[in-house]
Write an enzyme that holds these catalytic residues in place. Structure first.
Site, PDB file in Angstrom:
ATOM      1  CG  ASP A  94      -2.064  -1.248   1.257  1.00  0.00           C
ATOM      2  OD1 ASP A  94      -2.341  -1.302   0.186  1.00  0.00           O
ATOM      3  OD2 ASP A  94      -2.649  -1.270   2.189  1.00  0.00           O
ATOM      4  CG  ASP A 136      -1.373  -2.683   5.099  1.00  0.00           C
ATOM      5  OD1 ASP A 136      -0.802  -2.384   5.854  1.00  0.00           O
ATOM      6  OD2 ASP A 136      -1.845  -1.658   4.749  1.00  0.00           O
ATOM      7  CB  SER A 483      -3.314   4.589   5.413  1.00  0.00           C
ATOM      8  OG  SER A 483      -2.194   4.074   6.311  1.00  0.00           O
TER       9      SER A 483
END
Length: 580
Positions: A94, A136, A483
């Protein structure tokens, strides 16, 4: 990390294991010839076959140590009487995908990871699984595959990065994202941006705060799929090799006792996991990943179930981005089990859940001695705040729910006029041009699971707002995601999403939006008849992704409140792979 005791005398009956289909009987001679070609002996072919799935790659420091750890795991499997078979899967990182079209691939990669692990295990009839992940989406993706296949499994996190040092303080990649906004505001020279970017990430490991990777690593321990106090060990520490070895040996114990992921991940275990997310001020993405994992086990556990648990969970771990400390500090303080010690004592956890140790969570926690000298984890009797670091919202703007991280926020209510953008790029450009005004509620829509497609995270925009000094003077509402590093009054997962014609699609500039994170509401203050008129004129939008993986994802993905999943899960299955 001490090694668990292993009984080396386990005898496995292959006639009851999946690998019999590729290794037992005269009709499997062609299959065995492949194993002989790879140097296996007859005795080794007669052992259970154990998948070691690694999300290792060179895409980012989150993943660069995973293959080495997975290779150490081989020796543990062999010590326990198994035959290790390693393979790799993808990750989308990410931090590198952030702020551009690449972020559309991120959440989609969770499904691809789960699917690819499933297909490799199914295709080769492996009997057990040890999964290594660092970034993630690879963490929930790996655990989803374990629950889907339901072979004895252990999840291993690759470990977090150590903090960088800049001007005598610990820094993470969050600080680099935020300095972009500071530079845009003319508050620092470009040389300071370059200085920070060089030191923020000093080596191997996943992002250091309580962002999505570390949040889901905590979930792995709380839900029982990871070895006790294994996941907060930083990636560069040599003890990660001991953890990898122990996981390989212990999965053979699980196979001998036939303890499977669905025996471990009960609804009580999902409640424990949700409490750990709230208590650590963890990533809002957990409200997507926990329902998606539950779907694989056939358990009803959606955003509203998660939010209900959040309401009664105190905020206990002072971790970034809302707090002071990073994952290394959490490890030094005693790790996830130190946090769970005070929570169990306060009646906040259910201790009867089975774990991969072969013991219950409560039995594991009994071995932990509370450390009163550490500063990271507050006792449950004296929390940072009495309610959790993450809150669910619902109201006329989000009938299907939304979520906000409140850890570290000073303001829990916000009322203001809407400023509407139909994609993140347009909003980011307005932020950089300093066209956003204090008091506005920024709306970024058509970024949901279908509409994006891919439900992008908005860290570039939220971090730039903080860099401009506007982190808490505006609110941001989106049908996309944030995020785990995001801070500020940022509401994500708004549903129904704009692509489905939800209320977020009908907002116009200047409409008043009311948000109350204390009572859990989010409302669009517009007359219902006006909204009905707008809905009659509304029409869906066509995105640029009309073929390939993103097209297929948009056609199959469900709503965010159910985890943005792409298949019916265990509720619809007619057989479990582990029983073939």
């Amino acid at each position: 990390m001490r090694r668990l005791h292993h009984d080396m005398t386990n005898v496995f009956d292959k006639s009851r294991l999946p690998s019999r289909h590729v290794s037992v009987g005269p009709e499997r001679a062609p299959h065995r010839s492949y194993y002989y070609a790879m140097g296996l002996t007859e005795e080794e072919i007669a052992r259970p076959f154990v998948a070691i799935a690694s999300a290792g790659n060179d895409s980012a420091p989150c993943n660069t140590t995973l293959d080495a750890q997975a290779n150490v795991c081989r020796a543990g499997v062999e010590a326990g009487g198994g035959m290790p078979r390693r393979f790799n899967t993808i990750t989308v990182t990410d931090g590198i995908a952030m702020g551009h079209q690449g972020m559309k691939s991120s959440l989609v990669s969770r499904e691809v990871i789960a699917d690819s692990v499933e297909l490799s295990v199914r295709g080769h009839c492996y009997d057990a699984l040890v999964g290594f992940a660092g970034c993630d989406k690879s963490l929930p993706g790996m655990m989803m595959a374990m629950l889907r296949l339901n072979v004895p499994s252990i999840f291993v996190y690759g470990g977090s990065i150590l903090p960088g040092r800049h001007h005598d303080r610990d820094v993470t990649v969050k600080d680099v994202f935020e300095i972009v906004g500071k530079y845009a505001a003319g508050a620092c020279p470009l040389s300071e941006v370059h200085e920070l970017e060089r030191v923020a990430c000093p080596g191997h490991g996943a992002c250091g705060g309580q962002y999505t990777a570390n949040t889901m690593a905590c979930v792995g321990e709380a839900i029982g799929l990871s070895l006790p106090n294994s996941n907060m060990v930083p990636a560069p520490y040599s003890s990660r090799e001991q953890i990898a070895h122990a996981a390989g040996a212990q999965v053979m114990e699980l196979l001998a006792r036939n303890i499977r992921p669905r025996d471990i991940c009960t609804r009580d275990a999902f409640e424990n996991a949700a409490r750990i997310v709230a208590a650590t001020g963890g990533s809002t993405n957990a409200a997507l990943h926990l329902p998606a994992m539950a779907n694989e086990a056939g358990i009803e556990f959606d955003l509203f179930d998660v939010a209900e648990i959040f309401k009664s969970t105190p905020y206990l771990a002072d971790l970034q981005p809302g707090g002071q400390f990073v994952a290394r500090d959490m490890y030094d303080a005693g790790g996830v089990y130190m946090l769970m010690k005070t929570m169990l004592d306060a009646g906040l956890l259910l201790g009867n859940c089975m774990t991969v140790t072969g013991r219950t969570l409560g039995e594991n926690i009994d071995q932990v001695i509370w450390n009163p000298d550490q500063k990271v984890i507050y006792p449950a009797t004296a929390p940072i705040t009495p309610s959790g670091g993450v809150v669910g919202l619902r109201g006329s703007l989000a009938p299907d729910g939304a979520i906000v991280k409140v850890a570290g926020l000073h303001i829990l209510k916000f009322v203001g006029p809407a400023r509407v953008f139909d994609c993140e790029e347009d909003c980011f450009a307005a932020v950089e041009a300093r066209l956003i005004r204090a008091g506005e509620v920024i709306v970024i829509r058509y970024e949901g699971p279908k509409g994006g497609p891919g439900m992008r995270e908005m860290l570039s925009t939220t971090a730039a707002l903080y860099g401009l000094g506007m982190g808490e003077s505006v609110a941001l509402v989106t049908d996309g995601r944030f995020s785990g590093a995001t801070r500020g009054f940022c509401i994500g997962h708004v549903g129904p999403e704009a692509a489905d014609g939800g209320p977020i699609a009908l907002i116009e500039d200047g409409d008043i939006i009311e948000i109350d994170a204390e009572i859990g509401t989010i409302d669009l203050v517009v007359d219902p008849q006006v909204l009905a008129d707008r809905k009659s004129r509304w029409h869906g939008r066509t995105n640029d992704y009309q073929s390939g993986a993103l097209w297929r994802y948009a056609r199959n993905v469900g709503p965010a409140w159910q985890g943005a999943v792409t298949h019916p899960g265990a509720k619809a299955e007619t057989h479990v792979f582990a029983d073939i």
